[in-house]
Enzyme design. Sequence first.
Site, short mmCIF file in Angstrom:
data_model
loop_
_atom_site.label_atom_id
_atom_site.label_comp_id
_atom_site.label_asym_id
_atom_site.label_seq_id
_atom_site.Cartn_x
_atom_site.Cartn_y
_atom_site.Cartn_z
N LYS A 1 0.85 -1.20 0.00
CA LYS A 1 0.00 0.00 0.00
C LYS A 1 0.88 1.24 0.00
CE LYS A 1 -1.83 2.72 3.10
NZ LYS A 1 -1.80 4.04 2.40
N CYS B 1 13.45 10.49 7.33
CA CYS B 1 13.40 9.93 8.68
C CYS B 1 14.76 10.02 9.37
CB CYS B 1 12.94 8.49 8.62
SG CYS B 1 13.84 7.57 7.36
N GLU C 1 10.07 15.05 16.17
CA GLU C 1 10.43 15.03 14.76
C GLU C 1 9.59 16.08 14.02
OE1 GLU C 1 9.25 11.53 12.54
OE2 GLU C 1 11.20 11.53 11.56
N GLU D 1 10.29 0.57 10.28
CA GLU D 1 11.24 1.67 10.06
C GLU D 1 10.49 2.94 10.40
OE1 GLU D 1 14.36 1.34 9.01
OE2 GLU D 1 14.44 -0.56 7.93
P1 NAP Z 1 2.28 7.50 8.64
O1 NAP Z 1 1.12 8.33 8.90
O2 NAP Z 1 2.72 6.53 9.67
O3 NAP Z 1 1.99 6.77 7.26
C1 NAP Z 1 2.80 5.79 6.71
C2 NAP Z 1 1.94 4.82 5.92
O4 NAP Z 1 1.07 4.11 6.80
C3 NAP Z 1 1.02 5.50 4.90
O5 NAP Z 1 0.89 4.66 3.78
C4 NAP Z 1 -0.28 5.59 5.67
O6 NAP Z 1 -1.41 5.73 4.88
C5 NAP Z 1 -0.28 4.27 6.40
N1 NAP Z 1 -1.11 4.21 7.60
C6 NAP Z 1 -1.70 5.22 8.29
N2 NAP Z 1 -2.37 4.74 9.35
C7 NAP Z 1 -2.22 3.38 9.33
C8 NAP Z 1 -2.66 2.32 10.18
N3 NAP Z 1 -3.39 2.55 11.27
N4 NAP Z 1 -2.29 1.05 9.87
C9 NAP Z 1 -1.52 0.80 8.78
N5 NAP Z 1 -1.09 1.76 7.94
C10 NAP Z 1 -1.42 3.04 8.22
O7 NAP Z 1 3.57 8.32 8.33
P2 NAP Z 1 3.70 9.59 7.38
O8 NAP Z 1 3.26 10.77 8.15
O9 NAP Z 1 3.08 9.34 6.09
O10 NAP Z 1 5.27 9.59 7.17
C11 NAP Z 1 6.12 10.34 7.97
C12 NAP Z 1 6.73 9.51 9.08
O11 NAP Z 1 7.36 8.35 8.54
C13 NAP Z 1 7.79 10.23 9.82
O12 NAP Z 1 7.63 10.06 11.20
C14 NAP Z 1 9.08 9.58 9.35
O13 NAP Z 1 10.15 9.64 10.22
C15 NAP Z 1 8.66 8.20 9.09
N6 NAP Z 1 9.54 7.59 8.09
C16 NAP Z 1 10.45 6.66 8.48
C17 NAP Z 1 11.32 6.09 7.57
C18 NAP Z 1 12.32 5.06 7.97
O14 NAP Z 1 12.93 4.45 7.11
N7 NAP Z 1 12.56 4.82 9.22
C19 NAP Z 1 11.24 6.46 6.23
C20 NAP Z 1 10.31 7.41 5.86
C21 NAP Z 1 9.45 7.96 6.81
P3 NAP Z 1 -1.87 7.22 4.46
O15 NAP Z 1 -0.90 7.67 3.43
O16 NAP Z 1 -3.23 7.08 3.92
O17 NAP Z 1 -1.85 8.05 5.69
#
Ligand code: NAP
Length: 479
Positions: A185, A293, A390, A259
């Site tokens: 997804k 991240c 963050e 991650e």
């Molecule tokens: P997010 O809200 O956690 O979303 C990540 C993914 O999960 C999206 O596809 C999101 O869908 C989906 N999602 C949302 N709620 C969910 C649930 N309850 N169960 C399963 N999937 C769900 O994160 P984001 O705001 O998009 O991304 C930013 C964050 O990601 C930051 O905190 C960053 O540090 C972290 N990040 C970490 C890494 C790493 O390698 N460690 C890399 C990149 C980003 P939607 O798009 O529809 O919300």
Amino acid sequence: MIDSPWEYAPAPESREIANLKPSYRMFVDGEFVDGGGEPLKSINPATEELLAEVSSASESDVDIAVRAARRAFERTWSTMPGRERAKYLFRIARLIQERARELAVLESLDNGKPIKESRDADIPTAAAHFFHHAGWADKLGYAGYGPDPRPLGVAGQVIPWNFPLLMLAWKIAPALACGNTVVLKPAETTPLTALVFAEICQQAGLPPGVVNILPGAGDIGAALVAHPGVDKVAFTGSTEVGKQIQRSVAGSGKKLTLELGGKAANIVFDDAPLDQAVEGIVNGIFFNQGHVCCAGSRLLVQESIADELLEKLRIRVRTLRVGDPLDKNTDVGAINSAEQLSKITELAASGDAEGAERWTSPCPLPEKGFFFSPTVFSGVHQSMRIAREEIFGPVLSMLTFRTPAEAIAKANNTPYGLSAGIWTEKGSRILWAAQQLRAGVVWANTFNRFDPTAPFGGYQESGFGREGGRAGLEAYLDV
Ligand code: NAP
Ligand code: MG
């Protein structure tokens, strides 16, 4: 401070190259099909215009896709010799290279990142992950996990919006190399390159069901990771959602890698080459608008050089060009969504309220779209929100330290632990500091370097499991 005596003329890449279609469909069992969910509207964050409608999955589509992936796992993919799987991965890697310009422009349109980054970093590194893992597919017996390590089954993968195609590659390449099939997804705001990747799977003749792409919102991610037919869950995203997923799969026997977020310390010692460090600091926090991240979002500077470094940093940051992501001269593009922009704005305001000193680049911002000027806070203390949370945007928080021990104590004073940077002339200090830092990746005299051969992953609330390299294979093997 010498102001630039000349201006850059616009150098826009053509958006025609993206082959943008008015609508996109999800990819299940080798076919593009309409999903049962409410269609998503993907917008260009640099202009706020609609790019395309994307059909999205319903819960029953998740079930259909997982079943297709199971059939493909049992009938073709897991029984195929590794040397045959390798051929598909090589083909996919070559097709990503052949369609690199199209993918780069599409990624910049959908995500807002500068074309020079999608062109020079995201897309080539995505191809490199497929090349690297193609090489592993027939050599898994030499990876150190026994003579004939077995795949796990169906992988349910959920990725964020900051590196849409690259995160897809980090997830799909090792899964396929190890003999697993995939339901992925993409993020709601950036589904387009994943659907072009699905076309590439068709072009490569990948057997139906080996890769399935389900656009959708968070509820579809939740349904996917909770599906009983999924054997392995891989998630990249926020720590908050990562915790929810950990709860949802607890006791299910599913293998899980997470991650998550970060708040990396980029540490500059008094003997560091300052001009070089400034370049690394700028790359560490302003690359990809700071939506990284492992961004070096906490700058720790030895007190004796703090004023000089801050001055050099401001001079350098003033020269960053913010604006049209498709302009080849742009250094900092658009913030991916209005939601993310308001999160950055709110956290930056907390920096003012808690007494840090804000400096903002005087660069002009486009009138439309989601933009945030590169910002540096100095006089930051450990207790402030901008030092602990963050921000995931182009905002740097600068703190100072007096002794190396204090630098390490401050750097490790975080619930995260994804990456860190060290700037010093002394090799012995690099080795000492790298050993003390609780972070998955430690860069020395450089920052944000990525290579498919190097494992990447976190400590503590930054998650667990590794992606890339030999260590990354473990997550997709029954070992
Ligand atoms: P997010 O809200 O956690 O979303 C990540 C993914 O999960 C999206 O596809 C999101 O869908 C989906 N999602 C949302 N709620 C969910 C649930 N309850 N169960 C399963 N999937 C769900 O994160 P984001 O705001 O998009 O991304 C930013 C964050 O990601 C930051 O905190 C960053 O540090 C972290 N990040 C970490 C890494 C790493 O390698 N460690 C890399 C990149 C980003 P939607 O798009 O529809 O919300
Ligand atoms: Mg978009």
